[in-house]
Design a protein around this motif. Structure first.
Motif, PDB file in Angstrom:
ATOM      1  N   ASN A 123     -55.330 -30.981 -22.991  1.00 39.55           N
ATOM      2  CA  ASN A 123     -54.580 -29.944 -22.347  1.00 39.55           C
ATOM      3  C   ASN A 123     -54.573 -29.951 -20.688  1.00 39.55           C
ATOM      4  O   ASN A 123     -55.463 -29.547 -20.171  1.00 39.55           O
ATOM      5  N   LYS A 124     -53.718 -30.977 -20.110  1.00 40.48           N
ATOM      6  CA  LYS A 124     -53.770 -31.348 -18.836  1.00 40.48           C
ATOM      7  C   LYS A 124     -53.411 -29.918 -17.919  1.00 40.48           C
ATOM      8  O   LYS A 124     -53.944 -29.868 -16.937  1.00 40.48           O
ATOM      9  N   GLU A 125     -52.779 -28.968 -18.461  1.00 39.24           N
ATOM     10  CA  GLU A 125     -52.381 -27.953 -17.830  1.00 39.24           C
ATOM     11  C   GLU A 125     -53.670 -27.099 -17.282  1.00 39.24           C
ATOM     12  O   GLU A 125     -53.609 -26.480 -16.506  1.00 39.24           O
ATOM     13  N   ILE A 148     -58.269 -37.052 -22.879  1.00 41.52           N
ATOM     14  CA  ILE A 148     -57.712 -37.669 -24.119  1.00 41.52           C
ATOM     15  C   ILE A 148     -56.248 -38.144 -23.342  1.00 41.52           C
ATOM     16  O   ILE A 148     -55.989 -39.362 -24.146  1.00 41.52           O
ATOM     17  N   ASP A 149     -55.864 -37.838 -22.296  1.00 40.85           N
ATOM     18  CA  ASP A 149     -54.548 -38.273 -21.810  1.00 40.85           C
ATOM     19  C   ASP A 149     -54.875 -39.691 -21.601  1.00 40.85           C
ATOM     20  O   ASP A 149     -55.953 -40.244 -21.193  1.00 40.85           O
ATOM     21  N   SER A 150     -53.887 -40.695 -22.085  1.00 40.97           N
ATOM     22  CA  SER A 150     -54.195 -42.150 -22.142  1.00 40.97           C
ATOM     23  C   SER A 150     -54.318 -42.613 -20.550  1.00 40.97           C
ATOM     24  O   SER A 150     -55.355 -43.691 -20.695  1.00 40.97           O
ATOM     25  N   GLU A 151     -53.593 -42.393 -19.542  1.00 38.07           N
ATOM     26  CA  GLU A 151     -53.999 -42.440 -18.427  1.00 38.07           C
ATOM     27  C   GLU A 151     -55.438 -42.501 -18.030  1.00 38.07           C
ATOM     28  O   GLU A 151     -55.964 -43.328 -17.222  1.00 38.07           O
ATOM     29  N   HIS A 152     -55.926 -41.280 -17.963  1.00 40.23           N
ATOM     30  CA  HIS A 152     -57.249 -40.733 -17.466  1.00 40.23           C
ATOM     31  C   HIS A 152     -58.200 -41.248 -18.405  1.00 40.23           C
ATOM     32  O   HIS A 152     -59.365 -41.698 -18.179  1.00 40.23           O
ATOM     33  N   VAL A 214     -42.316 -34.810 -14.050  1.00 42.88           N
ATOM     34  CA  VAL A 214     -43.412 -33.726 -14.018  1.00 42.88           C
ATOM     35  C   VAL A 214     -44.853 -33.953 -14.681  1.00 42.88           C
ATOM     36  O   VAL A 214     -45.698 -33.931 -14.072  1.00 42.88           O
ATOM     37  N   ASN A 215     -44.767 -34.638 -15.690  1.00 43.29           N
ATOM     38  CA  ASN A 215     -45.797 -35.125 -16.557  1.00 43.29           C
ATOM     39  C   ASN A 215     -46.736 -35.909 -15.571  1.00 43.29           C
ATOM     40  O   ASN A 215     -47.986 -36.097 -15.379  1.00 43.29           O
ATOM     41  N   LYS A 216     -45.930 -36.904 -14.921  1.00 41.70           N
ATOM     42  CA  LYS A 216     -46.795 -37.963 -14.312  1.00 41.70           C
ATOM     43  C   LYS A 216     -47.336 -37.238 -12.898  1.00 41.70           C
ATOM     44  O   LYS A 216     -48.441 -37.485 -12.427  1.00 41.70           O
ATOM     45  N   PHE A 218     -48.271 -34.193 -12.826  1.00 41.32           N
ATOM     46  CA  PHE A 218     -49.517 -33.298 -13.270  1.00 41.32           C
ATOM     47  C   PHE A 218     -50.746 -34.345 -13.453  1.00 41.32           C
ATOM     48  O   PHE A 218     -51.752 -33.971 -13.324  1.00 41.32           O
ATOM     49  N   GLU A 219     -50.245 -35.599 -13.912  1.00 39.46           N
ATOM     50  CA  GLU A 219     -51.463 -36.619 -14.195  1.00 39.46           C
ATOM     51  C   GLU A 219     -52.220 -36.905 -12.840  1.00 39.46           C
ATOM     52  O   GLU A 219     -53.266 -37.328 -12.989  1.00 39.46           O
ATOM     53  N   VAL A 220     -51.376 -36.838 -11.799  1.00 41.79           N
ATOM     54  CA  VAL A 220     -51.896 -37.327 -10.695  1.00 41.79           C
ATOM     55  C   VAL A 220     -52.965 -36.075 -10.195  1.00 41.79           C
ATOM     56  O   VAL A 220     -54.128 -36.423  -9.780  1.00 41.79           O
TER      57      VAL A 220
HETATM   58 MG    MG Z   1     -50.344 -39.336 -20.203  1.00 41.09          MG
END
Ligand code: MG
Ligand code: NDP
Length: 383
Positions: A123-125, A148-152, A214-216, A218-220
């Motif tokens: 839950n990146k939010e 869990i987010d793949s980039e992180h 927006v997702n990217k 948020f990932e930043v």
């Molecule tokens: Mg991701």
């Protein structure tokens, strides 16, 4: 000893794939609690199949149905947001997997940290809206937050074992559903088109967030909070093949990358096993099947959401929370065919320009900022 898991959002895309990993490793993991928002049928099925201690349905209107479905089993049924927080902090859990979607994930993450539970965070939010409160709390309680987010997950895997500071985090970006469509043709993009992600099968909300980038963005923000790196040392690079999941550049110029097929079960397994790796029966990666890996700059005019997110990160305070709240309302409206695709990012811009700002928010201030953002977004979109 088996790790006892509370899996929040078990009926979703990440939730189901987390259950795949638990199923593969019956000697390592045990499900204590599962939760859903409204899908009580699937929740009940999962709870029985995994012999859970409890199941929580967030939308209380489905409590009776869930209770009836679990009648005669040993699974306890609960309902409501407060119950979700309680099971997240329950003493019998070792780890909380937060696979909820949206702002709803923030307070359960807080509850897990307060109870000293390891958090495996999809839950990146949680971090976009409340990183400024969550990370200091996790540090004070010495609670690991494993992404869990793949980039992180990729960045974490690149950082493990390193002692020296990093120069840059480089987050890769598939480009989402409209990667190959010119900017001028996005005005009339449909929901069905936006839901067709080229690489990943995910929940509807994050798939739309991937189309707008927006997702990217948020990932930043998420990367900043997880790894303590400022905005100007987090880069985003377009990588359409989604094989390099992200990279870290060090001060000596060396770059480490983590690669693999696009399969969320890999980062889920890494988060559950961390700091160890689980053994999985995965076919060896075929470089012959992926002979070309390409990288390019993101078109910032086509995707204004990325710079908006960088601005929110630099502003700090409630800015990320406001962006997230506006986005949630706009994405739900778009999915419900109540606004067009370009209105999503316009709505975010409008709401950010009108919303109040608090530089050092408490959890209550974050809740107020979220409410205000939702209200302003609903006004802007005439909902
Ligand atoms: Mg991701
Ligand atoms: P889904 O929409 O597939 O699943 C969301 C889960 O949360 C479901 O179990 C849903 O229950 C439940 N839920 C939804 N709203 C609420 C609410 N208000 N209160 C309580 N529970 C709720 O989402 P994803 O699995 O795709 O995503 C989950 C999180 O992981 C998101 O933050 C996303 O950004 C992140 N993520 C997802 C990836 C993916 O591949 N899917 C990749 C990287 C990150 P119900 O089924 O009853 O509606």
């Amino acid at each position: 000893m088996k790790q006892r898991i509370a899996l929040l959002g078990s009926t979703g895309s990440i939730g189901r794939q987390t259950l795949d990993i638990v199923r593969e490793n019956p000697d390592l993991f045990e499900i204590r609690t599962l939760s859903a928002h409204s899908n009580w049928e699937e929740l009940a099925r999962q709870a029985v199949a995994f012999d859970a201690d409890s199941a929580v349905i967030a939308d209380e209107r489905h409590y009776d149905a869930l209770r009836r479905a679990l009648d005669g089993t040993s699974v306890k049924a609960y309902a409501g947001e407060e119950a979700l927080r309680q099971v997240a902090g329950e003493s019998q859990n070792d780890v909380v997997v937060n696979a909820l979607v949206g702002y709803a994930g923030l307070r359960p993450t807080e509850a897990a940290i307060l109870a000293g539970k390891k958090v495996a965070l999809a839950n990146k939010e949680t971090l976009v809206a409340g990183g400024c409160r969550i990370m200091p709390l996790a540090a004070a309680r010495k609670v690991p937050i494993v992404p869990i987010d793949s980039e992180h997950s990729a960045i974490l895997q690149c950082l493990v074992g390193e002692q020296s500071p990093v120069r840059r985090l480089i987050i890769t970006c598939s480009g989402g559903a409209f990667r190959d469509r010119p900017r001028e043709e996005l005005e009339h993009a449909t929901v069905e088109e936006a839901l067709r992600h080229p690489q990943w099968r995910m929940g509807a909300k994050i798939t739309i967030d991937s189309a707008t980038l927006v997702n990217k963005g948020f990932e930043v923000i998420e990367a900043h909070w997880l790894f303590g790196i400022p905005a100007d040392r987090i880069a985003v690079v377009l990588h359409p093949q989604s094989i390099v999941h992200s990279m870290v550049e060090f001060r000596d110029g060396a770059i480490k990358a983590q690669l693999g097929e696009a399969d969320m079960r890999t980062p889920i397994a890494y988060a559950l096993g961390f700091p160890r790796r689980l053994e999985r029966e995965v076919a060896p990666f075929s470089f012959a099947d992926h002979p070309t890996l390409t990288f390019a700059e993101v078109d910032r005019v086509k995707y204004p959401a990325l710079d908006i997110a960088y601005d929110c990160l630099r502003r700090g305070g409630t800015a990320g929370c406001t962006m997230n709240g506006a986005n949630e309302v706009a994405v739900a409206a778009f999915l419900g065919h109540r606004c067009g695709y370009p209105a999503i990012v316009r709505c975010i811009e409008q709401v950010l320009s009108r919303a109040s700002f608090s530089a050092n928010p408490s959890f209550d201030d974050l809740a107020a900022a979220d409410r205000e953002a939702r209200q302003l977004a609903a006004e802007y979109l005439n909902l």
